[in-house]
Motif scaffolding. Structure first.
Motif, short mmCIF file in Angstrom:
data_model
loop_
_atom_site.label_atom_id
_atom_site.label_comp_id
_atom_site.label_asym_id
_atom_site.label_seq_id
_atom_site.Cartn_x
_atom_site.Cartn_y
_atom_site.Cartn_z
N ASP A 122 4.62 6.29 -1.14
CA ASP A 122 5.48 6.72 0.22
C ASP A 122 6.37 5.78 0.49
O ASP A 122 6.23 4.83 0.85
CB ASP A 122 4.26 6.47 1.28
N GLN A 181 1.02 4.12 -2.96
CA GLN A 181 0.72 5.47 -2.37
C GLN A 181 1.78 6.29 -2.49
O GLN A 181 2.06 7.54 -2.59
CB GLN A 181 0.31 5.65 -1.16
N THR A 201 -10.39 2.34 -6.40
CA THR A 201 -8.72 2.09 -6.97
C THR A 201 -8.62 1.65 -8.34
O THR A 201 -7.69 2.09 -9.15
CB THR A 201 -8.14 0.92 -5.95
N GLU A 245 3.27 0.43 -9.24
CA GLU A 245 2.20 0.78 -8.59
C GLU A 245 0.84 0.72 -8.89
O GLU A 245 -0.04 0.92 -8.14
CB GLU A 245 2.29 2.33 -8.44
N LEU A 286 -8.33 6.83 -4.29
CA LEU A 286 -7.36 6.39 -3.28
C LEU A 286 -5.89 6.35 -4.12
O LEU A 286 -5.09 5.89 -3.35
CB LEU A 286 -8.08 5.16 -2.63
N ALA A 287 -6.14 6.63 -5.16
CA ALA A 287 -4.67 6.23 -6.05
C ALA A 287 -4.22 7.64 -6.39
O ALA A 287 -4.82 8.36 -6.82
CB ALA A 287 -5.04 5.53 -7.20
N PRO A 288 -2.85 7.72 -6.20
CA PRO A 288 -2.03 9.06 -6.63
C PRO A 288 -2.36 9.50 -8.02
O PRO A 288 -2.17 10.77 -8.54
CB PRO A 288 -0.76 8.77 -6.31
N VAL A 320 0.84 -1.37 -0.03
CA VAL A 320 0.03 0.02 -0.19
C VAL A 320 0.82 1.43 0.06
O VAL A 320 0.75 2.32 -0.75
CB VAL A 320 -1.06 0.01 1.22
N LEU A 321 1.99 1.39 1.00
CA LEU A 321 2.84 2.49 0.77
C LEU A 321 3.67 2.66 -0.48
O LEU A 321 3.61 3.72 -1.05
CB LEU A 321 3.79 2.24 1.75
N GLN A 349 -7.62 3.60 -11.64
CA GLN A 349 -6.17 4.05 -12.13
C GLN A 349 -5.64 3.28 -13.39
O GLN A 349 -4.55 3.84 -13.77
CB GLN A 349 -5.49 4.13 -10.91
#
Length: 408
Positions: A146, A144, A223, A309, A238-240, A140-141, A226
């Motif tokens: 991160d 995202q 999600t 991703e 919820l997706a960048p 998940v990170l 994307q």
């Protein structure tokens, strides 16, 4: 009322029991199997045994037994694989959390080990729970963007997956027959998951399953967009890479890394300064300007961009010089060899990437100069970028400065 979680009477939810745990376990058995297979396929797509440049886990040993030469057909292969891997992984989060909740009393069972066999079972359970949380959290990170890992995501996620899947397989072998038996029974057996003094129910077990399933559908719906262009991408809340496209016109499609982020200066990509260095197996070298490339035969290919991703674009229309034609400039007119692609980017992972001979030989593999009828934008790799069918996005190197053909 017991106040310690080590007391069986502390856990009073009437929902806990073999039936609920078995239903959740069977869903995870299928879902995690798909996640593991698509994860291994994704790792193979990076061609880690082709060159140390691509290999983020050089000490993998026998764990790389399955690696194979990544194909170029179908051209949407990586897009499909990674879309399934990421979207399914996120959708399974409520199921995983519900499964952990359903068996949490067992984590507090005393004594910790009644025998050697029981101790080994508890150890496998620890690896199973810890591995599941580790894989889902790091995944998940990464989705995202991160990157707060104490090392490379590829390394941590790869080795973590093998530790987790070993515990998962052992657990599945031991528990699946029991889970199937529990699902077939009309009456639920009493075991350590059933509370000795249950509280009054506020929801049925089937209601709880509807709640978990609804959470999974919600995550799926916020999600999956994307993976598409147009209005569906706006649903990926919820997706960048959800929301509106980053701009308009021929270059108005998703990117992961901007020219500014990569440290690409306009002075380095100007017509006067930029040169493409092409090196052959025997060291023969040519230097080409963008005008030289434009004077060569140009070809087109409709190919997507797909990233680890989970996000991707639909097919974009690329135009440029075939990689195999560039190989022939510095080598004999035979089957093209592998190639090492180097970017103007000075820092960061995958500023260099290796491609296999079959990828170079494909007529759709291009050193692209245009996209959708216009010059590449700086963020899409101007003055030239690689685009290869079915390859992960990071292997489609942007701001290309050097191509070295040879056996890697």
């Amino acid at each position: 009322m017991a106040r310690s979680p080590f007391s069986p009477s502390f856990w009073r939810s009437p929902l806990r029991g073999p039936w609920l745990t078995s239903v959740l376990g069977v869903v995870l058995l299928g879902g995690i199997t798909v996640l593991f297979v698509t994860g291994l396929v994704s790792y193979a797509a990076y061609n880690p045994d082709l060159s140390p440049v691509n290999d983020k886990t050089p000490d993998k040993g026998i764990l790389g037994f399955y690696l194979f030469s990544w194909p170029t057909d179908p051209h949407w292969l990586y897009r499909l694989n990674q879309g399934i891997h990421v979207t399914l992984g996120i959708a399974l989060i409520p199921v995983l959390l519900a499964k952990l909740w359903s068996v949490v009393p067992r984590l507090f069972t005393l004594p910790p080990a009644r025998s050697l066999a029981h101790a080994l079972e508890r150890l496998s359970l620890l690896l199973l729970v810890g591995g599941a949380l580790f894989e889902f959290v790091t995944g998940v990170l990464n989705v995202q963007l991160d990157y707060i890992f104490p090392g490379s995501f590829y390394t941590l996620h790869f080795y973590g997956a093998w530790v987790f899947i070993a515990a998962f397989v052992a657990h599945a072998v031991l528990k699946t027959p029991m889970a199937l038996r529990n699902l077939r029974q009309l009456r639920e057996e009493q075991n350590d998951l059933v509370p000795p003094s249950p509280a009054e129910p506020t929801v049925s077990r089937r209601g709880a399953l509807w709640f978990v399933g609804g959470g999974s559908l919600l995550l799926f719906g916020t999600t999956v967009g994307q993976n598409f262009d147009g209005p569906l991408r706006r649903t990926a809340l919820l997706a960048p890479h959800g929301g509106a496209e980053p701009g308009s016109g021929p270059g108005g499609f998703q990117i992961n890394k901007t020219a500014a982020y990569a440290g690409i200066r306009e002075a380095d990509t100007s017509e006067e300064v930029w040169r493409l260095v092409v090196v052959g197996r025997d060291g023969h070298t040519v230097r080409l300007t963008r005008a030289d490339l434009l004077a060569m035969p140009l070809h087109s290919a409709a190919l997507p961009i797909a990233c680890v991703e989970g996000w991707s674009t639909s097919d974009q229309w690329w135009r440029g010089v075939r990689l195999r034609d560039l190989a022939r400039l510095v080598g004999p007119d035979e089957d093209p060899p592998d190639v090492l692609v180097e970017s103007l980017q000075q820092r960061g992972a995958f500023r260099r990437a290796a491609l296999r001979a079959n990828q170079v030989a494909d007529s759709r593999s291009l050193l692209a100069l245009f996209v959708n009828g216009e010059d590449l934008t700086p963020d899409h790799g101007y003055p030239a970028r690689v685009i290869v069918p079915a390859a992960p996005g990071v292997l489609n190197t942007k701001w290309v400065a050097r191509l070295t053909f040879g056996d890697l």
